[in-house]
Design an enzyme around this catalytic site. Structure first.
Site, PDB file in Angstrom:
ATOM      1  N   LEU A 155       0.834  -1.196   0.000  1.00 49.28           N
ATOM      2  CA  LEU A 155       0.000   0.000   0.000  1.00 49.28           C
ATOM      3  C   LEU A 155       0.868   1.246   0.000  1.00 49.28           C
ATOM      4  O   LEU A 155       1.819   1.344   0.782  1.00 49.28           O
ATOM      5  CB  LEU A 155      -0.901   0.013   1.244  1.00 49.28           C
ATOM      6  CG  LEU A 155      -1.559   1.355   1.587  1.00 49.28           C
ATOM      7  CD1 LEU A 155      -2.585   1.745   0.529  1.00 49.28           C
ATOM      8  CD2 LEU A 155      -2.209   1.305   2.973  1.00 49.28           C
ATOM      9  N   SER A 156       0.533   2.214  -0.852  1.00 54.39           N
ATOM     10  CA  SER A 156       1.139   3.542  -0.831  1.00 54.39           C
ATOM     11  C   SER A 156       2.661   3.444  -1.016  1.00 54.39           C
ATOM     12  O   SER A 156       3.118   2.943  -2.047  1.00 54.39           O
ATOM     13  CB  SER A 156       0.763   4.263   0.467  1.00 54.39           C
ATOM     14  OG  SER A 156       1.126   5.615   0.436  1.00 54.39           O
TER      15      SER A 156
END
Length: 381
Positions: A155-156
């Site tokens: 994520l991210s």
């Protein structure tokens, strides 16, 4: 222009202020979260990136080898916190695969982000990329892992580091999933990273593919890729999803237009197939979703726990990515007004679509607060 060391120091100060501000708003740093399932992986060899490693390995039937999923958390998160939110180890126990969680340390990054923009950390044979590769090698050596069924997701900043691993060590991975992340190799400094997060200065499709092609020796194995992004993401804008899709379309040599498009009230799903008919690139664009991992925490297939950057969306990226990897069945269909439709120009461009799901933006307040801290530090205008 300020030097890089000064820039990094100012960013660290801004990150500390952002973290304190998030806690005061009720968005606590997730370092205290504990899934209770993960065990420390010790003595995993070369660790130039000074990372920590945790893992979950269910019992395996005698003589069998299990898949391995490498999971990379986002900024302000820990391995245990992300595992608790995403449900990866819970699904691993259910389906019989292992999970490896590299974990960032505050000594490397004050906000616990993987350093996806630092040249020394994103090259084959060096930095954080080498550390993660060492962890995988140790898991294969010491656990009943099938080396042909290794996958990576994040994520991210973890999604951006998943891009790094897929580009620099493609021979290791059968497939990967990039959630609210960025394409490989587009930033090698903090100022570039901030620009790319906002969709500025992204290379064209040919240059994006060339970045991956030049990241490792020629290999016969090209990982299959799933890209996830919310169209309400104001922290890492959806132009990065377009760029990640373009990057891997180019590497796989498939056409610009998708072979299949599914449009529902909740999301747009596009697939690209190779000459053998296998889906090699897919994209989920989630309507109204802010910056975070999409979850479906209720119902028969409910998994994970909502929290900061872990956003209830009625669709579980964890379950769907496990299915895309081929290590779990497809999640049960949810009621929907799905209408197969051609990809529109706005959908291809990733322009925001207003919908009743806009309240799922979740982390937008944090994004606004972080932007304010960066502006105060002179890093964003």
């Amino acid at each position: 222009m300020a030097g890089l060391s000064d820039t990094l120091a100012r960013l660290a100060q801004a990150q500390r202020a952002a973290t304190m501000g998030a806690a005061s708003m009720g968005y606590a740093d997730q370092t205290a979260a504990d899934s209770g399932r993960l065990q420390a992986l010790e003595d995993f060899g070369a660790n130039p990136g000074a990372l920590r490693a945790l893992s979950f390995v269910p019992e395996a039937a005698a003589g069998t080898r299990m898949p391995l999923v490498v999971v990379l958390h986002g900024c302000t998160q820990t391995a245990a916190g992300y595992d608790r939110g995403s449900g990866w180890s819970e699904l691993a126990e259910e389906q019989g695969f292992a999970v490896l969680y590299p974990e960032q340390q505050r000594g490397n990054n004050g906000n616990l982000c993987f350093n996806w923009f630092a040249a020394e950390d994103i090259r084959r044979g060096g930095g954080e990329a080498q550390s993660i590769r060492s962890m995988i090698t140790t898991m294969v050596r010491d656990c009943p892992i099938d080396p042909d069924r290794i996958y990576v997701t994040g994520l991210s900043a973890g999604g951006a580091m998943a891009s790094v691993m897929l580009a620099t060590y493609p021979e290791l991975f059968a497939a990967g999933a990039i959630i609210a992340g960025l394409p490989y190799g587009t930033a090698t400094s903090m100022s570039q990273a901030l620009d790319r997060m906002r969709g500025r200065g992204l290379p064209d499709s040919a240059a994006l593919a060339a970045l991956v092609d030049g990241a490792s020796p020629a290999t016969m194995r090209i990982p299959r890729i799933s890209v996830w992004h919310g169209d309400g993401d104001g922290t890492v804008v959806a132009a990065n999803a377009d760029a990640a899709v373009a990057q891997w379309r180019g590497v796989h040599g498939v056409a610009q237009a998708p072979d299949e498009v599914e449009q529902t009230a909740d999301h747009l799903h596009r697939r690209w197939r190779d000459a053998q008919g296998q889906v090699v690139v897919e994209e989920y664009r989630i309507r109204g979703l802010g910056h975070g991992t999409p979850l479906a925490t209720t119902g028969a297939d409910g998994l994970g726990e909502a929290g900061p950057h872990m956003l209830e969306a009625g669709i579980s990226a964890t379950r769907h990515n496990a299915a895309f990897f081929g290590i779990a069945g497809q999640p049960a269909a949810r009621p929907t007004d799905a209408r197969p439709a051609p990809a529109t120009a706005s959908a291809r461009a990733g322009s925001p679509v207003r919908s009743p799901l806009a309240s799922r933006s979740g982390g937008s307040q944090i994004g606004d607060m972080i932007d304010g801290a960066l502006r105060a530090a002179g890093l964003l205008r």
